[in-house]
Design a protein around this motif. Structure first.
Motif, mmCIF file in Angstrom:
data_model
loop_
_atom_site.group_PDB
_atom_site.id
_atom_site.type_symbol
_atom_site.label_atom_id
_atom_site.label_comp_id
_atom_site.label_asym_id
_atom_site.label_seq_id
_atom_site.Cartn_x
_atom_site.Cartn_y
_atom_site.Cartn_z
ATOM 1 N N GLY A 81 14.048 1.446 -5.064
ATOM 2 C CA GLY A 81 12.690 1.864 -4.742
ATOM 3 C C GLY A 81 12.595 3.003 -3.742
ATOM 4 O O GLY A 81 11.537 3.234 -3.169
ATOM 5 N N VAL A 82 13.677 3.718 -3.536
ATOM 6 C CA VAL A 82 13.689 4.802 -2.560
ATOM 7 C C VAL A 82 12.795 5.952 -3.021
ATOM 8 O O VAL A 82 12.006 6.491 -2.238
ATOM 9 N N MET A 83 12.907 6.326 -4.281
ATOM 10 C CA MET A 83 12.115 7.458 -4.790
ATOM 11 C C MET A 83 10.623 7.132 -4.780
ATOM 12 O O MET A 83 9.801 7.968 -4.422
ATOM 13 N N ARG A 108 7.775 9.219 -2.673
ATOM 14 C CA ARG A 108 6.574 9.795 -3.277
ATOM 15 C C ARG A 108 5.308 9.247 -2.623
ATOM 16 O O ARG A 108 4.338 9.965 -2.442
ATOM 17 N N ALA A 109 5.331 7.980 -2.271
ATOM 18 C CA ALA A 109 4.159 7.358 -1.644
ATOM 19 C C ALA A 109 3.909 7.935 -0.265
ATOM 20 O O ALA A 109 2.757 8.047 0.165
ATOM 21 N N HIS A 110 4.954 8.295 0.456
ATOM 22 C CA HIS A 110 4.804 8.803 1.807
ATOM 23 C C HIS A 110 4.788 10.328 1.887
ATOM 24 O O HIS A 110 4.836 10.892 2.971
ATOM 25 N N SER A 116 -8.860 3.614 2.845
ATOM 26 C CA SER A 116 -9.788 3.236 1.773
ATOM 27 C C SER A 116 -9.182 3.541 0.405
ATOM 28 O O SER A 116 -9.338 2.763 -0.544
ATOM 29 N N ASP A 117 -8.475 4.666 0.280
ATOM 30 C CA ASP A 117 -7.818 5.003 -0.984
ATOM 31 C C ASP A 117 -6.693 4.019 -1.291
ATOM 32 O O ASP A 117 -6.479 3.632 -2.438
ATOM 33 N N LYS A 118 -5.995 3.609 -0.246
ATOM 34 C CA LYS A 118 -4.901 2.644 -0.406
ATOM 35 C C LYS A 118 -5.446 1.311 -0.928
ATOM 36 O O LYS A 118 -4.889 0.704 -1.846
ATOM 37 N N ARG A 119 -6.575 0.863 -0.345
ATOM 38 C CA ARG A 119 -7.200 -0.392 -0.797
ATOM 39 C C ARG A 119 -7.684 -0.271 -2.233
ATOM 40 O O ARG A 119 -7.512 -1.184 -3.041
ATOM 41 N N ARG A 120 -8.283 0.868 -2.571
ATOM 42 C CA ARG A 120 -8.792 1.088 -3.928
ATOM 43 C C ARG A 120 -7.653 1.051 -4.940
ATOM 44 O O ARG A 120 -7.760 0.430 -6.007
#
Length: 66
Positions: free
Chosen positions: A31-33, A37-39, A46-50
């Motif tokens: 899960g490194v890639m 990409r997430a960071h 709010s976008d994270k919760r959505r």
């Protein structure tokens, strides 16, 4: 976030391309890639919760169909 070191040693007689393929598989498995990409960009809470709610909805729909 914990630092992860992924190491792939090139075997005797193995091409570099094949070793790179093994490295990519190992990075994907750990899960490194996905984490990189997430960071890459800041994401508002709010976008994270959505996004999390949308994943939960799709997962619930998938399990309801089965």
């Amino acid at each position: 976030m914990a630092s992860t070191t992924v190491e792939v040693k090139v075997r005797r007689g193995e091409s570099v391309e094949k070793a790179i393929r093994r490295l990519k598989k190992k990075l994907d498995k750990e899960g490194v890639m996905k984490s990189m990409r997430a960071h890459r960009h800041f994401e508002k809470p709010s976008d994270k919760r959505r996004r999390k709610a949308a994943r939960a909805r799709s997962r619930a729909m998938r399990t309801a169909r089965s």
